[in-house]
Design an enzyme around this catalytic site. Structure first.
Site, short mmCIF file in Angstrom:
data_model
loop_
_atom_site.label_atom_id
_atom_site.label_comp_id
_atom_site.label_asym_id
_atom_site.label_seq_id
_atom_site.Cartn_x
_atom_site.Cartn_y
_atom_site.Cartn_z
N TYR A 144 42.06 32.54 43.14
CA TYR A 144 42.44 33.11 41.85
C TYR A 144 41.20 33.69 41.18
CZ TYR A 144 44.21 33.61 37.08
OH TYR A 144 44.57 34.12 35.85
N ASP A 239 32.83 34.10 42.93
CA ASP A 239 33.51 33.80 41.68
C ASP A 239 33.24 32.33 41.35
OD1 ASP A 239 35.13 33.22 39.58
OD2 ASP A 239 36.93 34.16 40.40
N LYS A 267 34.17 29.93 31.67
CA LYS A 267 34.42 28.51 31.40
C LYS A 267 33.19 27.78 30.84
CE LYS A 267 38.61 28.62 33.95
NZ LYS A 267 39.15 29.03 35.21
C1 LIG Z 1 39.77 30.53 35.32
C2 LIG Z 1 39.33 31.42 36.40
C3 LIG Z 1 39.23 32.81 36.24
C4 LIG Z 1 39.76 33.51 35.03
O1 LIG Z 1 39.09 33.16 33.88
P1 LIG Z 1 39.84 33.38 32.45
O2 LIG Z 1 38.79 33.06 31.45
O3 LIG Z 1 41.01 32.45 32.45
O4 LIG Z 1 40.25 34.81 32.41
C5 LIG Z 1 38.67 33.55 37.26
N1 LIG Z 1 38.23 32.96 38.39
C6 LIG Z 1 38.32 31.63 38.58
C7 LIG Z 1 37.79 31.04 39.84
C8 LIG Z 1 38.89 30.83 37.61
O5 LIG Z 1 39.04 29.52 37.83
#
Ligand SMILES: *Cc1c(COP(=O)(O)O)cnc(C)c1O
Length: 429
Positions: A144, A239, A267
């Site tokens: 994701y 990511d 985050k």
């Molecule tokens: C949470 C998440 C995102 C998206 O971040 P948001 O701040 O919710 O848009 C992208 N990549 C990973 C791996 C994530 O866990």
């Protein structure tokens, strides 16, 4: 446990917000029932509108590695707020946080702050495409990377396939350049790189998959991915929105000693306020406007409150011993659940990397999206509700990671293990 007030609020919310929520997982669709409406958080605990108290293992899905309303972070935000909440002009805070991030992750020579992880990954792909002059990207099934159109693709499991959109509203043409490989399958990546030689801009990967439940990389997978991308002159995009500053201060790249070309963050670096960032090699980052031609902007980017919360969080995190303690707490949790499962003869798999943990109700060896897809979600739902009734706020989906924070005490973990043991007793095979 009563959820009367939460039930009322949920019904009212549904009149104004689709599903009563602003992000789908919060509606508890995967497990059913009423989601508690939260009024307050402190340390490892959250409290709902009916006065129930929970030990929280969602922790806002990752940002709150220090727990809820950490006094130092809250004080810093309060002070910053006194000076104004946004200027749309530069502040020194952006330099301070940028320095902290580049020091923690030497692969990041420069970075750009944005307001969410979605924005970070979306912009990183634009940059990779501009830098290489190519359109296609490779992602992994079950990975994701936020909800931007081109990344809303899981693809078919099994053999690597061309991406098809997961959501209505995403034109097929937007995902035609998204290629999908099974996670941990380096051969599939090699085949795609060969088949689309000269067309692929980058490979984007969660170095430790944490959005299909926790699936660590197989030994050698990330190393091979790095070598393959170098050999094919393709950018490697990590990511680390979840893993950055969580699995170690330097993120997964420091744990596996791999240097990606671009890293996406979010985050934790916002300390509980909305933030994202993408960064990497200077020659790549200097493609971004106003230095280079790649456009990307944001009204609230580098927001002073978010920068402040991030700076203070990283300051606390960087104190010695923190990650060691978090690892101990997390290992204790894993061990406790494993012992309960064995003694009750309960078939499950506990997948953990650092303070990320998923309890999978399956026998499968867990390596990719296909292998996790066989998990018993009915069992999970039952498990989830027994925990909730007993004051444990576990992630409301089989395919999410539980987040352990530095605010979770040994007593919290002990209590959680006992309640999990009670729940498992009814899930014996
Ligand atoms: C949470 C998440 C995102 C998206 O971040 P948001 O701040 O919710 O848009 C992208 N990549 C990973 C791996 C994530 O866990």
């Amino acid at each position: 446990m009563e959820l009367k007030r939460s039930q009322e609020l949920f019904e009212e919310a549904k009149r104004y917000l689709p599903g009563g929520v602003d992000s789908p997982v919060r509606a508890f669709k995967a497990v059913g029932g009423t989601p508690p409406f939260i009024t307050r958080g402190k340390g490892s605990r959250i409290f709902d509108a009916d006065g129930n108290e929970y030990i929280d293992y969602v922790c806002s899905w990752g940002p709150l590695i220090l727990g809820h309303s950490h006094p130092r972070v809250i004080d810093a935000i309060k002070q910053a707020a006194e000076n104004g909440t946004t200027f749309g002009a530069s502040t020194e805070l952006e330099i301070t946080l940028a320095k902290m991030v580049t020091t923690a992750m030497p692969s990041i020579e420069m970075l750009r702050f944005v307001s969410s992880g979605t924005e970070a990954t979306m912009s990183a792909l634009r940059l990779a495409r501009a830098f290489t002059g190519r359109d296609k990207i490779i992602k992994f099934a079950g990975g994701y990377h936020g909800h931007s159109d081109g990344l809303l693709v899981k693809g078919g499991s099994g053999l690597a396939t061309l991406g098809l959109p997961d959501s209505p509203g995403v034109p097929k043409s937007y995902t035609l350049n998204t290629l999908v490989a099974p996670y941990n399958d380096i051969e599939a990546v090699a085949q795609l790189l060969h088949k689309y030689s000269g067309e692929i801009a980058g490979v984007i990967v969660e170095p430790i998959a944490a959005n299909m439940g926790v699936i660590p990389p197989q030994p050698g997978f990330l190393e091979s991915l790095r070598q393959l991308t170098i050999d094919n002159d393709v950018l490697l995009i990590f990511d680390e929105v979840i893993t950055g500053f969580r699995v170690a201060y330097g993120g997964a790249q420091s744990v596996f000693k791999i240097t990606p070309d671009i890293t996406c963050l979010g985050k934790i670096i916002g300390g509980g306020l909305p933030v994202g960032a993408y960064g990497g090699r200077r020659d790549i980052m200097e493609m971004i406007a106003p230095v280079g031609p790649v456009y990307q902007a944001g009204t609230l980017s580098g927001n002073p409150l978010a920068m402040t919360a991030g700076i203070e969080t990283l300051k606390v995190l960087s104190q010695p011993g923190n990650y060691e303690r978090l690892e101990k707490t997390s290992a204790k949790m894993e061990k406790g659940i494993a012992e309960a499962a064995v003694s009750l003869n309960c078939r499950l798999r506990i997948s953990r990397f650092a303070s990320l943990l998923t309890v999978f109700f399956t026998d499968n060896q867990l390596v990719d999206f296909e292998s996790v897809s066989g998990a018993d979600t009915a069992k999970f739902s039952w498990f989830f509700h027994r925990l909730l009734e007993n004051g444990i706020y576990w992630p409301p989906s089989q395919y999410e990671a539980a987040f352990i924070s530095m605010a979770h005490s040994d007593e919290d973990i002990q209590k959680t293990i006992e309640i999990i043991g009670m729940a498992l007793e009814h899930l014996k095979d």
